[in-house]
Motif scaffolding. Sequence first.
Motif, short mmCIF file in Angstrom:
data_model
loop_
_atom_site.label_atom_id
_atom_site.label_comp_id
_atom_site.label_asym_id
_atom_site.label_seq_id
_atom_site.Cartn_x
_atom_site.Cartn_y
_atom_site.Cartn_z
N VAL A 33 0.83 -1.20 0.00
CA VAL A 33 0.00 0.00 0.00
C VAL A 33 0.87 1.25 0.00
O VAL A 33 0.62 2.21 -0.76
N ARG A 275 -5.37 3.60 -10.05
CA ARG A 275 -6.51 3.29 -9.18
C ARG A 275 -6.66 1.78 -9.02
O ARG A 275 -6.96 1.29 -7.92
N THR A 276 -6.45 1.06 -10.10
CA THR A 276 -6.56 -0.40 -10.04
C THR A 276 -5.48 -0.97 -9.13
O THR A 276 -5.75 -1.85 -8.29
N LEU A 278 -3.84 0.56 -6.72
CA LEU A 278 -4.08 0.95 -5.33
C LEU A 278 -5.19 0.11 -4.72
O LEU A 278 -5.09 -0.34 -3.56
N ALA A 279 -6.26 -0.13 -5.48
CA ALA A 279 -7.33 -0.99 -4.97
C ALA A 279 -6.82 -2.40 -4.71
O ALA A 279 -7.19 -3.04 -3.71
N ALA A 280 -5.93 -2.89 -5.60
CA ALA A 280 -5.40 -4.25 -5.44
C ALA A 280 -4.58 -4.37 -4.16
O ALA A 280 -4.74 -5.34 -3.41
N CYS A 282 -4.76 -2.51 -1.53
CA CYS A 282 -5.65 -2.36 -0.36
C CYS A 282 -6.35 -3.68 -0.07
O CYS A 282 -6.54 -4.04 1.11
N LEU A 283 -6.73 -4.41 -1.10
CA LEU A 283 -7.32 -5.73 -0.89
C LEU A 283 -6.32 -6.68 -0.24
O LEU A 283 -6.68 -7.47 0.64
N VAL A 772 -17.05 -4.95 -9.34
CA VAL A 772 -15.76 -4.27 -9.39
C VAL A 772 -15.15 -4.26 -10.79
O VAL A 772 -14.54 -3.28 -11.21
N TYR A 775 -14.87 -1.45 -13.56
CA TYR A 775 -13.91 -0.35 -13.50
C TYR A 775 -12.61 -0.69 -14.24
O TYR A 775 -11.74 0.16 -14.37
#
Length: 825
Positions: A33, A275-276, A278-280, A282-283, A772, A775
């Motif tokens: 992250v 964004r992808t 960062l989302a990954a 975070c998961l 999801v 996106y």
Amino acid sequence: MLRDLQYAWRQLRKSPGFTLTAVLTLALGIGGVTAVFSVVDAVLLRPLPYADPGTLVRLHEGVEHQFAPSDLPAPDVIRFTRESQTFAAVGGFTADEYEMTGAGQPLMARAERVTASLFPLLGARPMVGRTFTKAEDEQSAAVVLISYALWNERFGGDRDAIGKTVDLDRHPYTIVGVMPDKFEFPLASGPLRQRDVWVPMSFTPAEKQDETDNFQYGAIARLKPGATLEQAQADLARMVRGIENEIPAQYGIHLTSAVGLLQEETVAGARPLLRTLLAAVCLILLIACANLANLLLVRAAGRRREFGVRMALGAARKTMLRQLLVESVLLSAMGGALGLTLAATLVDAAQAVVPAAAGLPRLSEIAMRWPVALLGVALTGVTGVLCGLAPAVAGMKAEAMDALREGSRGAGQGRSQHRLRNGLVMVEVALAMVLLVGSGLLLRSFAKMMETNPGFEAQHVLTAALALPHEDYPTQAKVNAFYQELLARLKTMPGVRSAALSTEIPLGGVHSNRSFVPEGFVPSGGRRWDSVANEFVLGDYFSAMRIPLVAGRLLTAQDEQPGAPMVAVVSQTAARMYWPGRNPVGLRLRMGGSPQNTRPLITLVGVVGDVHQGRLDQEVSPAMYEPFPQFDRQFEPALIEQIGVLSSLQAVVRTAGDPSATVSDLERTVHGLDPLLAVTHVETMDEVMGATEASRRFNTMVLSAFAAIALGLALLGIYGVLAYAVTERTREIAIRMALGATREDVERRTLRQAVALALAGVALGLAAASGVTRYLVSLLYNVKPLDAVTLSGAVVVLLVCAALAGWIPARRAASVEPMEALRSE
């Protein structure tokens, strides 16, 4: 607190396996992250490195029914500067290349022509020297600003370089300034887009009166105090309407315009990918937290007898709760420290690895800044408290006598904590499922792109860029003579099967769109003219690139002779778009956007296969190929002086063996004709294809790596839950086996538990992925967000891996010896 820390450290040292697993799990989450957020911070969030960047806007203009608003013609840049009511200043720029000599080996310098107003508008100041004056811009002064990298490389960082001269296209230019380290303009993706020099725009008389629809000049403006983006849009539309009113009505041209914030336009292309990512990550952090909570729950379960003894001896619940939270926070701190170290390492490596692959802007600004480091510290603290709170509370719920009684029996914690542990594992599997689906979609997209036919054969082809300086090659006739002689020599090089020259090569990403009208064309509706990607070729271009002939004939050496009839070949897409259901061979057209123009007629003599001019995942553009010596014959005489000389070509050589072995021969051949000429972008077509695939390959590899980490963490969670369940149920398993259950029965029962957990997580993950994946549309190619093959593949992978994760605990359960287990009870 100090005693609690000492106690927590002793407890963690007693369980090195548990401690190492927990620390590494958290390090992956927090480090990932923090590293990705460092990139997001530099590319998306941080203001542009110019003065008051929030008031900088980009101006665009386009032609209705032809192309969306993009750059501007040169006269419009001048007009907007003069007539604007909402802009405090307007700066123009356009990319160029110059052969630079007089400072070491010849170099094809990447250049930007800029108006004198641009650097003051940006608030950019040179590190040494000065920028351009208005007089230098208007009077075409031969002055140049150089980049910090070029200053170090060619002048050793010597401040006395100011005032020295270098030759650009064999014309002397005086160095007046050196821009600071990491200064970039324009801000663009990839190291090849960074500029070596900046020279005054100095619009020529031909540019000021340009009538060739040459939309290749960028314009940046600064809003006046109090002016809004909407007011700027209205102001630009007003000026564009004035330009449109001056265009003869028979041309049928309708102009469009747009104003956009420079910050937004600079980073818009990078936003979906970042964004992808960062989302990954975070998961992954959420999975890591769930794993840590599960580990702590299992650990707390194993210490219930200890907790019961301590409570029976008078220990306060809040004291024990505090100790457990301190232990969790200490674990998190260790994982966070390792994670921040990992993040710093990844950030340092990003500038070396990411630019060539991902093509993101502003990568030189990526660094582990203190706000990002504080985010990592905050994540560490929050993770420690949240992950430790539920296990600590769960461990304190039981009464002392219950804990002692359960401890003597080895019976476990009860259904509520089983459900909590299983629920955490299902969440991990669901999150891993989302990442697996995303990774699978990108993998499928990459595979689809690699299956795309580029329209040519890349193997055994070498390319190189050449640009003849106007100073020594002032006329088109002299340029033509040079390239024809060069072509003859290229054909005689050892190992060369065929050779050619072209204004562009496939997959180059840049092509000149030019308008044309068929003979006898009558405008109707919104259609006024058509356009194609126009290329000029010399020699056996279609043979060298192995572009197939579909109809008619190819261009020949006779078409390159003086006075030969004007001819061209078109691509299949052009034939299908503009002559549907017809064979265009034998038809004639005129270049230009007006049916009334008097340019010479060009006869179409053939149709060739489609070639991808941009990336393989972009649509094929309609194309037309013409003989290079006919370039200056297709315009009206009045326009030839405005257009100037076409002197930049790409050499294309097909060899019998490894094309890299021909590089030195090619350079010697060129320098045999002109020793000072810079030969640049020497690379094989395989390398060109690799560069066009790099961005999608990078995206796929990174998300796949994240998915693999998430899958590994989820499987670790499944393994941990089942391993503890086997330990917890040893007495039950022994009784079942004593009463007749076989080892295979025990194995199947344990494996069913693993698959049941995975199935529940998969169901949750599929529901989440369906919302999801939409996106990811901008990152996909020829694949739907809910691709059935990808979804089913992710389900199979997760279930198989879950079964494998449960196999070891299942084998351990089946190996229980009933008499030994019951005797120990």
